[in-house]
Write a protein that holds these residues in place. Structure first.
Motif, PDB file in Angstrom:
ATOM      1  N   GLY A 166     -22.737  13.931  -2.214  1.00  0.00           N
ATOM      2  CA  GLY A 166     -22.501  14.205  -0.792  1.00  0.00           C
ATOM      3  C   GLY A 166     -23.791  14.361  -0.029  1.00  0.00           C
ATOM      4  O   GLY A 166     -23.941  13.851   1.089  1.00  0.00           O
ATOM      5  N   ASN A 170     -25.306  11.946   2.968  1.00  0.00           N
ATOM      6  CA  ASN A 170     -25.754  12.585   4.200  1.00  0.00           C
ATOM      7  C   ASN A 170     -27.186  12.202   4.525  1.00  0.00           C
ATOM      8  O   ASN A 170     -27.538  11.941   5.681  1.00  0.00           O
ATOM      9  CB  ASN A 170     -25.621  14.102   4.059  1.00  0.00           C
ATOM     10  CG  ASN A 170     -25.684  14.823   5.392  1.00  0.00           C
ATOM     11  OD1 ASN A 170     -25.169  14.344   6.399  1.00  0.00           O
ATOM     12  ND2 ASN A 170     -26.296  15.996   5.390  1.00  0.00           N
ATOM     13  N   ASP A 188     -17.771  16.199  -2.476  1.00  0.00           N
ATOM     14  CA  ASP A 188     -18.197  16.630  -1.143  1.00  0.00           C
ATOM     15  C   ASP A 188     -18.165  18.154  -1.182  1.00  0.00           C
ATOM     16  O   ASP A 188     -17.111  18.770  -1.016  1.00  0.00           O
ATOM     17  CB  ASP A 188     -17.248  16.079  -0.080  1.00  0.00           C
ATOM     18  CG  ASP A 188     -17.594  16.554   1.333  1.00  0.00           C
ATOM     19  OD1 ASP A 188     -18.443  17.465   1.477  1.00  0.00           O
ATOM     20  OD2 ASP A 188     -16.991  16.043   2.291  1.00  0.00           O
ATOM     21  N   SER A 190     -19.223  20.460   0.782  1.00  0.00           N
ATOM     22  CA  SER A 190     -18.819  21.163   2.004  1.00  0.00           C
ATOM     23  C   SER A 190     -17.299  21.148   2.153  1.00  0.00           C
ATOM     24  O   SER A 190     -16.686  22.148   2.541  1.00  0.00           O
ATOM     25  CB  SER A 190     -19.494  20.553   3.231  1.00  0.00           C
ATOM     26  OG  SER A 190     -19.195  19.178   3.355  1.00  0.00           O
ATOM     27  N   ARG A 191     -16.685  20.052   1.806  1.00  0.00           N
ATOM     28  CA  ARG A 191     -15.228  19.953   1.928  1.00  0.00           C
ATOM     29  C   ARG A 191     -14.526  20.861   0.923  1.00  0.00           C
ATOM     30  O   ARG A 191     -13.589  21.594   1.271  1.00  0.00           O
ATOM     31  CB  ARG A 191     -14.793  18.500   1.718  1.00  0.00           C
ATOM     32  CG  ARG A 191     -13.283  18.285   1.771  1.00  0.00           C
ATOM     33  CD  ARG A 191     -12.966  16.814   1.556  1.00  0.00           C
ATOM     34  NE  ARG A 191     -11.518  16.569   1.473  1.00  0.00           N
ATOM     35  CZ  ARG A 191     -10.986  15.379   1.221  1.00  0.00           C
ATOM     36  NH1 ARG A 191     -11.779  14.314   1.024  1.00  0.00           N
ATOM     37  NH2 ARG A 191      -9.673  15.239   1.148  1.00  0.00           N
ATOM     38  N   LEU A 283     -20.331  14.998   5.503  1.00  0.00           N
ATOM     39  CA  LEU A 283     -20.086  13.572   5.686  1.00  0.00           C
ATOM     40  C   LEU A 283     -19.653  13.214   7.108  1.00  0.00           C
ATOM     41  O   LEU A 283     -19.027  12.184   7.335  1.00  0.00           O
ATOM     42  CB  LEU A 283     -19.050  13.086   4.669  1.00  0.00           C
ATOM     43  CG  LEU A 283     -19.444  13.302   3.202  1.00  0.00           C
ATOM     44  CD1 LEU A 283     -18.429  12.653   2.278  1.00  0.00           C
ATOM     45  CD2 LEU A 283     -20.845  12.773   2.918  1.00  0.00           C
ATOM     46  N   LEU A 286     -20.999   9.766   8.012  1.00  0.00           N
ATOM     47  CA  LEU A 286     -20.960   8.787   6.933  1.00  0.00           C
ATOM     48  C   LEU A 286     -20.937   7.357   7.457  1.00  0.00           C
ATOM     49  O   LEU A 286     -21.580   6.459   6.895  1.00  0.00           O
ATOM     50  CB  LEU A 286     -19.733   9.052   6.062  1.00  0.00           C
ATOM     51  CG  LEU A 286     -19.454   8.084   4.907  1.00  0.00           C
ATOM     52  CD1 LEU A 286     -20.601   8.083   3.912  1.00  0.00           C
ATOM     53  CD2 LEU A 286     -18.146   8.455   4.218  1.00  0.00           C
ATOM     54  N   PHE A 307     -12.463  12.403  -3.834  1.00  0.00           N
ATOM     55  CA  PHE A 307     -13.627  12.459  -2.945  1.00  0.00           C
ATOM     56  C   PHE A 307     -14.219  11.063  -2.731  1.00  0.00           C
ATOM     57  O   PHE A 307     -14.555  10.673  -1.605  1.00  0.00           O
ATOM     58  CB  PHE A 307     -14.705  13.389  -3.524  1.00  0.00           C
ATOM     59  CG  PHE A 307     -14.354  14.842  -3.518  1.00  0.00           C
ATOM     60  CD1 PHE A 307     -14.172  15.528  -2.324  1.00  0.00           C
ATOM     61  CD2 PHE A 307     -14.215  15.540  -4.703  1.00  0.00           C
ATOM     62  CE1 PHE A 307     -13.862  16.885  -2.323  1.00  0.00           C
ATOM     63  CE2 PHE A 307     -13.899  16.890  -4.710  1.00  0.00           C
ATOM     64  CZ  PHE A 307     -13.724  17.569  -3.516  1.00  0.00           C
ATOM     65  N   ALA A 311     -14.167   8.923   0.734  1.00  0.00           N
ATOM     66  CA  ALA A 311     -15.443   8.471   1.296  1.00  0.00           C
ATOM     67  C   ALA A 311     -15.443   6.966   1.495  1.00  0.00           C
ATOM     68  O   ALA A 311     -15.976   6.448   2.487  1.00  0.00           O
ATOM     69  CB  ALA A 311     -16.599   8.897   0.393  1.00  0.00           C
TER      70      ALA A 311
END
Length: 372
Positions: A166, A170, A188, A190-191, A283, A286, A307, A311
């Motif tokens: 991730g 980024n 990810d 953060s997710r 993201l 992205l 994930f 993405a």
């Protein structure tokens, strides 16, 4: 899959205070004292490459420790280069070093680095991750590679593994110097920290978690240092763990992948580590990687597969999703018969050619020979 809160997430992937102290006065872009040869690596050294221990500074002044891998039979031409990091909580002597060494055998200059606050890299306090600073670490690696005399700075790519996938995506979104990016077993962070696995965290659970972490800040401030998370990978398996926890254990806690500086092997993240990830989606941009290509690789049986699939849907421009049959998340850390190194080689040779048709033909021939 059971619902797993952010506090449980911390327990699944991570581990306490790293004991090794970092020499903060290491000169920028110098060779480290250890010279990359006096420490335990989880993979054998190849006789086809040269490994050099190096350091460089990121934009925040943090010294990053890395291993530079150079092909022995590289000739006199400048070469394409790759910066590699991950998994989340791992060090360069583990999976990222294996990836870097293998791709150096195939003709790339590669750089496997320890992220800020972990491993041999600098930064205080220890065992902290940051969506911003760890994204910057990738760009700092690109800085270093672009200044190296045998690197063609117009031909630099990035590989991110697990949670650092991730951060890698980024970094490429904002750093237009990078020409191609690949990820394996992507998380990810953060997710998953903000929403839980499969986005199953309720708003009440999120609020409760943030209440706990907010109160922990006062406790840390009162003591003058951050507390480690109390949950981590177990020292022994009880037999009731989900399979992916067993897989993590079998890598980080056994001779297969153990390293004394790896947080997942021998420590814990700080208790408040999740705060910035819960508030800063990695993201968001992205789509701005386009028109540069993205390669996403995941195991068919990986708990993290979604994930990569999500993405792939969100990415714009050239993109490819490769699902490895019967592979788990952790299989793509070190199982060289499963990791699609041929695919990675073809991908980067094709997209880091800088207009060199001979290399495009070589990449196409390799892909054909391996049925990719």
């Amino acid at each position: 899959m059971k619902r797993i809160s952010i506090l449980a997430l911390t327990s699944l992937m991570i581990v306490g205070q790293v004991k090794a102290q970092i020499n903060q006065n290491a000169a920028s872009q110098n060779t480290r004292i250890t010279a990359g040869g006096n420490d335990h690596y989880t993979f054998p050294m190849s006789d086809k490459v040269i490994r050099q221990a190096v350091t460089f500074k990121n934009r925040y002044g943090i010294t990053i420790a890395a291993d530079l891998y150079l092909p022995k039979n590289r000739g006199s031409e400048t070469l394409a280069a790759l910066a590699v990091s991950g998994p989340y909580g791992a060090v360069k002597e583990q999976s990222s070093g294996l990836y870097a060494q293998t791709l150096a055998e195939r003709g790339f200059v590669t750089l496997a680095f320890d992220p800020s606050y972990t491993g041999e890299s600098g930064g205080e306090p220890r065992n902290v991750a940051s969506p911003d600073i760890n994204t910057e670490d990738f760009s700092a690696a690109v800085d270093y590679l672009g200044l190296h005399s045998i690197v063609d700075r117009s031909r630099i790519g990035i590989i991110g593994i697990c949670g650092f996938a991730g951060m890698a995506l980024n970094a490429v979104a904002v750093d237009k110097r990078v020409k191609a990016v690949a990820t394996t077993s992507m998380y990810d962070m953060s997710r998953v920290m903000a929403k839980g696995y499969f986005d199953n965290m309720t708003s009440e659970q999120r609020t409760s978690t943030l209440e706990i972490l907010s109160q922990q800040r006062w406790a840390d401030a009162g003591k003058g240092e951050p507390a480690p998370a109390t949950n981590n990978l177990p020292e022994k398996l009880s037999g009731n763990e989900p399979q992916f926890v067993v897989d993590y254990f079998n890598y980080y806690k056994t001779p297969r992948g153990f390293h004394r500086r790896s947080i997942n092997s021998n420590g814990a993240w700080t208790a408040t580590n999740a705060l910035s990830f819960m508030n800063m989606p990695l993201l968001t941009y992205l789509h701005e990687i386009s028109p540069r290509p993205v390669l996403l690789i995941a195991g068919q049986k990986a708990h993290s597969r979604y994930f990569s699939e999500d993405a792939y849907k969100a990415a714009a421009g050239p993109k490819e999703l490769v699902i490895i049959p019967n592979a788990s998340h952790v299989d793509l850390y070190d199982q060289t018969d499963i990791i699609p190194f041929d695919k990675l080689t073809v991908f980067f040779e094709e997209h880091l050619t800088a207009g060199k048709p001979a290399q495009k033909e070589k990449a196409a021939a390799l892909g054909s020979a391996n049925g990719k």
